[in-house]
Scaffold this motif. Structure first.
Motif, PDB file in Angstrom:
ATOM      1  N   LEU A   1       0.937  -1.278  -0.040  1.00 38.37           N
ATOM      2  CA  LEU A   1       0.018   0.109   0.147  1.00 38.37           C
ATOM      3  C   LEU A   1       0.724   1.096   0.138  1.00 38.37           C
ATOM      4  O   LEU A   1       1.711   1.508   1.163  1.00 38.37           O
ATOM      5  CB  LEU A   1      -0.811  -0.100   1.267  1.00 38.37           C
ATOM      6  N   SER A   2       0.515   2.014  -0.705  1.00 47.70           N
ATOM      7  CA  SER A   2       1.450   3.450  -1.142  1.00 47.70           C
ATOM      8  C   SER A   2       0.525   4.432  -0.664  1.00 47.70           C
ATOM      9  O   SER A   2      -0.628   4.623  -1.090  1.00 47.70           O
ATOM     10  CB  SER A   2       2.079   3.555  -2.603  1.00 47.70           C
ATOM     11  N   ILE A   3       1.031   5.656  -0.361  1.00 42.97           N
ATOM     12  CA  ILE A   3       0.555   6.861  -0.172  1.00 42.97           C
ATOM     13  C   ILE A   3       0.631   7.597  -1.373  1.00 42.97           C
ATOM     14  O   ILE A   3       1.570   8.362  -1.683  1.00 42.97           O
ATOM     15  CB  ILE A   3       1.097   7.570   1.063  1.00 42.97           C
ATOM     16  N   THR A   4      -0.557   8.022  -2.032  1.00 41.99           N
ATOM     17  CA  THR A   4      -0.785   8.642  -3.278  1.00 41.99           C
ATOM     18  C   THR A   4      -0.970  10.394  -2.904  1.00 41.99           C
ATOM     19  O   THR A   4      -1.393  10.559  -1.647  1.00 41.99           O
ATOM     20  CB  THR A   4      -2.101   8.190  -4.089  1.00 41.99           C
ATOM     21  N   PRO A   5      -0.832  11.074  -3.857  1.00 42.25           N
ATOM     22  CA  PRO A   5      -0.848  12.334  -3.441  1.00 42.25           C
ATOM     23  C   PRO A   5      -2.397  12.718  -3.030  1.00 42.25           C
ATOM     24  O   PRO A   5      -2.911  13.675  -2.281  1.00 42.25           O
ATOM     25  CB  PRO A   5      -0.588  13.215  -4.821  1.00 42.25           C
ATOM     26  N   GLN A   6      -3.419  11.720  -3.586  1.00 44.61           N
ATOM     27  CA  GLN A   6      -4.661  11.936  -3.402  1.00 44.61           C
ATOM     28  C   GLN A   6      -5.120  11.661  -1.822  1.00 44.61           C
ATOM     29  O   GLN A   6      -5.783  12.379  -1.232  1.00 44.61           O
ATOM     30  CB  GLN A   6      -5.686  11.425  -4.296  1.00 44.61           C
ATOM     31  N   ILE A   7      -4.595  10.573  -1.639  1.00 47.60           N
ATOM     32  CA  ILE A   7      -4.518  10.135   0.029  1.00 47.60           C
ATOM     33  C   ILE A   7      -3.980  11.055   1.004  1.00 47.60           C
ATOM     34  O   ILE A   7      -4.860  11.523   1.824  1.00 47.60           O
ATOM     35  CB  ILE A   7      -3.979   8.703   0.098  1.00 47.60           C
ATOM     36  N   ALA A   8      -2.901  11.751   0.459  1.00 48.08           N
ATOM     37  CA  ALA A   8      -2.251  12.870   1.353  1.00 48.08           C
ATOM     38  C   ALA A   8      -3.037  14.140   1.453  1.00 48.08           C
ATOM     39  O   ALA A   8      -3.226  14.733   2.464  1.00 48.08           O
ATOM     40  CB  ALA A   8      -0.820  13.177   0.926  1.00 48.08           C
ATOM     41  N   GLN A   9      -3.766  14.374   0.300  1.00 43.04           N
ATOM     42  CA  GLN A   9      -4.717  15.479   0.424  1.00 43.04           C
ATOM     43  C   GLN A   9      -5.581  15.360   1.434  1.00 43.04           C
ATOM     44  O   GLN A   9      -6.144  16.210   2.121  1.00 43.04           O
ATOM     45  CB  GLN A   9      -5.206  15.825  -1.076  1.00 43.04           C
ATOM     46  N   SER A  10      -6.337  14.064   1.486  1.00 43.12           N
ATOM     47  CA  SER A  10      -7.446  13.939   2.275  1.00 43.12           C
ATOM     48  C   SER A  10      -7.115  13.903   3.429  1.00 43.12           C
ATOM     49  O   SER A  10      -7.491  14.513   4.845  1.00 43.12           O
ATOM     50  CB  SER A  10      -8.170  12.735   1.952  1.00 43.12           C
ATOM     51  N   PHE A  11      -5.906  13.328   4.049  1.00 46.61           N
ATOM     52  CA  PHE A  11      -5.419  13.279   5.243  1.00 46.61           C
ATOM     53  C   PHE A  11      -4.718  14.647   5.678  1.00 46.61           C
ATOM     54  O   PHE A  11      -5.123  15.187   6.797  1.00 46.61           O
ATOM     55  CB  PHE A  11      -4.047  12.373   5.220  1.00 46.61           C
ATOM     56  N   ALA A  12      -4.212  15.487   4.944  1.00 41.67           N
ATOM     57  CA  ALA A  12      -3.933  16.738   5.161  1.00 41.67           C
ATOM     58  C   ALA A  12      -4.982  17.634   5.722  1.00 41.67           C
ATOM     59  O   ALA A  12      -4.997  18.499   6.566  1.00 41.67           O
ATOM     60  CB  ALA A  12      -2.829  17.616   4.207  1.00 41.67           C
TER      61      ALA A  12
ATOM     62  N   LEU B   1       5.423  15.380   4.420  1.00 38.31           N
ATOM     63  CA  LEU B   1       3.985  15.544   3.916  1.00 38.31           C
ATOM     64  C   LEU B   1       3.777  16.492   2.661  1.00 38.31           C
ATOM     65  O   LEU B   1       3.053  16.427   1.799  1.00 38.31           O
ATOM     66  CB  LEU B   1       2.896  15.766   4.916  1.00 38.31           C
ATOM     67  N   LEU B   2       4.584  17.611   2.791  1.00 38.38           N
ATOM     68  CA  LEU B   2       4.473  18.528   1.693  1.00 38.38           C
ATOM     69  C   LEU B   2       5.036  17.866   0.337  1.00 38.38           C
ATOM     70  O   LEU B   2       4.603  18.162  -0.664  1.00 38.38           O
ATOM     71  CB  LEU B   2       5.245  19.511   2.110  1.00 38.38           C
ATOM     72  N   GLU B   3       6.015  16.941   0.494  1.00 46.48           N
ATOM     73  CA  GLU B   3       6.682  16.748  -0.578  1.00 46.48           C
ATOM     74  C   GLU B   3       5.654  15.524  -1.359  1.00 46.48           C
ATOM     75  O   GLU B   3       5.674  15.403  -2.655  1.00 46.48           O
ATOM     76  CB  GLU B   3       7.840  15.794  -0.430  1.00 46.48           C
ATOM     77  N   ILE B   4       5.002  14.765  -0.612  1.00 43.57           N
ATOM     78  CA  ILE B   4       3.870  13.925  -0.879  1.00 43.57           C
ATOM     79  C   ILE B   4       2.752  14.520  -1.522  1.00 43.57           C
ATOM     80  O   ILE B   4       2.414  14.159  -2.837  1.00 43.57           O
ATOM     81  CB  ILE B   4       3.256  12.979   0.017  1.00 43.57           C
ATOM     82  N   VAL B   5       2.321  15.469  -1.211  1.00 43.03           N
ATOM     83  CA  VAL B   5       1.038  16.267  -1.587  1.00 43.03           C
ATOM     84  C   VAL B   5       1.496  17.149  -2.737  1.00 43.03           C
ATOM     85  O   VAL B   5       0.833  17.261  -3.873  1.00 43.03           O
ATOM     86  CB  VAL B   5       0.501  17.138  -0.462  1.00 43.03           C
ATOM     87  N   THR B   6       2.515  17.744  -2.921  1.00 41.13           N
ATOM     88  CA  THR B   6       2.974  18.819  -3.745  1.00 41.13           C
ATOM     89  C   THR B   6       3.451  17.858  -5.156  1.00 41.13           C
ATOM     90  O   THR B   6       4.332  17.064  -5.052  1.00 41.13           O
ATOM     91  CB  THR B   6       4.122  19.509  -3.699  1.00 41.13           C
ATOM     92  N   PRO B   7       2.817  17.845  -6.264  1.00 42.35           N
ATOM     93  CA  PRO B   7       3.081  17.108  -7.543  1.00 42.35           C
ATOM     94  C   PRO B   7       4.600  17.570  -7.987  1.00 42.35           C
ATOM     95  O   PRO B   7       4.850  18.572  -7.827  1.00 42.35           O
ATOM     96  CB  PRO B   7       2.069  17.267  -8.362  1.00 42.35           C
ATOM     97  N   THR B   8       5.389  16.600  -8.413  1.00 42.16           N
ATOM     98  CA  THR B   8       6.530  16.659  -9.074  1.00 42.16           C
ATOM     99  C   THR B   8       6.440  17.319 -10.509  1.00 42.16           C
ATOM    100  O   THR B   8       5.581  16.817 -11.231  1.00 42.16           O
ATOM    101  CB  THR B   8       7.297  15.551  -9.158  1.00 42.16           C
ATOM    102  N   PRO B   9       6.942  18.498 -10.611  1.00 42.87           N
ATOM    103  CA  PRO B   9       6.798  19.063 -12.058  1.00 42.87           C
ATOM    104  C   PRO B   9       7.536  18.499 -13.137  1.00 42.87           C
ATOM    105  O   PRO B   9       8.474  17.499 -12.840  1.00 42.87           O
ATOM    106  CB  PRO B   9       7.847  20.477 -12.065  1.00 42.87           C
TER     107      PRO B   9
END
Length: 242
Positions: A2-13, A234-242
């Motif tokens: 199970l990996s933490i996706t940006p979408q999961i991190a957004q809801s958690f944040a 958490l910021l690195e997970i939520v912020t998409p990589t350009p």
């Protein structure tokens, strides 16, 4: 795995921000003292529900089970533990760990929930500041409770200014939080040295005071560093990589 996706991190944040405000900003000392009254406990859970709904942009379907879980955890702690155990650091960390687990579960259950709410068009802009604010509350305000509970059994007579120790702790954790965020963690070493020099005269002739200061300082610094690095992660997970 199970990996933490940006979408999961957004809801958690979003849920984390609501939780931090509900537990450490809007929960007054009066509410804590009278939490054994069902109406006060329900009031606290209602605040959790309202803030979670707002943080998710109106997605109450996620906020409601989070609030119910929060109510259940607090009820177990309030009525299932003695006053002495309930006020211990172990009970505090267990309580907060259980709350965070429910937020993770909710985020995994509905990843990207915020994208369906009122903040859908602003989520990418609003989430980084929300994470920073959550991290700050956790490091500085919640950190004060952690350090206070840890050092309670070593409490020394206070011959200084009223609440000065609390203010000093908040300021030092704020500085540590900012140093990590600007990628200058080495500055923490200078902060430790500065505090040691300032405290030297007060502690050099009193071993108990010296040990008390060391315990409190190390606990405060360790907590602030851990929360600051967790915030950047958490910021690195939520912020998409350009």
């Amino acid at each position: 795995m199970l990996s933490i996706t940006p979408q999961i991190a957004q809801s958690f944040a979003a849920l984390l921000l609501a939780h931090m405000f509900a537990d450490f900003v809007f929960q007054t000392n009066w509410m804590v003292a009278h939490k054994r009254k069902p109406q006060v406990l329900l009031l606290h859970a209602s605040i959790v529900f309202v803030l979670s709904t707002l943080a998710l942009g109106g997605i109450w379907q996620v906020a409601l089970p989070v609030a119910i879980a929060h109510l259940t955890i607090d009820a177990i702690k309030t009525w299932g533990l003695s006053n002495e155990v309930r006020s211990s650091l172990t009970a505090f960390l267990t309580d907060q760990g259980a709350h965070l687990m429910t937020l993770f579960i909710a985020a995994f259950w509905w990843p990207g929930a915020i994208e369906f709410g009122w903040w859908a068009n602003w989520a990418a802009i609003a989430l980084p500041p929300a994470i920073l604010l959550s991290g700050y509350i956790t490091a500085v305000i919640a950190g004060g409770y952690v350090v206070g509970m840890l050092t309670a059994k070593f409490e020394m007579p206070n011959n200084g200014l009223p609440d000065a120790g609390r203010m000093i702790g908040q300021l030092e954790r704020t500085m540590i939080f900012l140093l990590v965020l600007i990628d200058e963690p080495t500055g923490v070493g200078f902060l430790i040295a500065a505090k040691s020099i300032l405290r030297f005269d007060a502690a050099k002739d009193d071993r108990k005071t010296s040990e008390y200061v060391i315990i409190g300082t190390l606990a405060s610094f360790a907590w602030a560093l851990a929360m600051a690095f967790a915030t950047t992660a958490l910021l690195e997970i939520v912020t998409p990589t350009p």
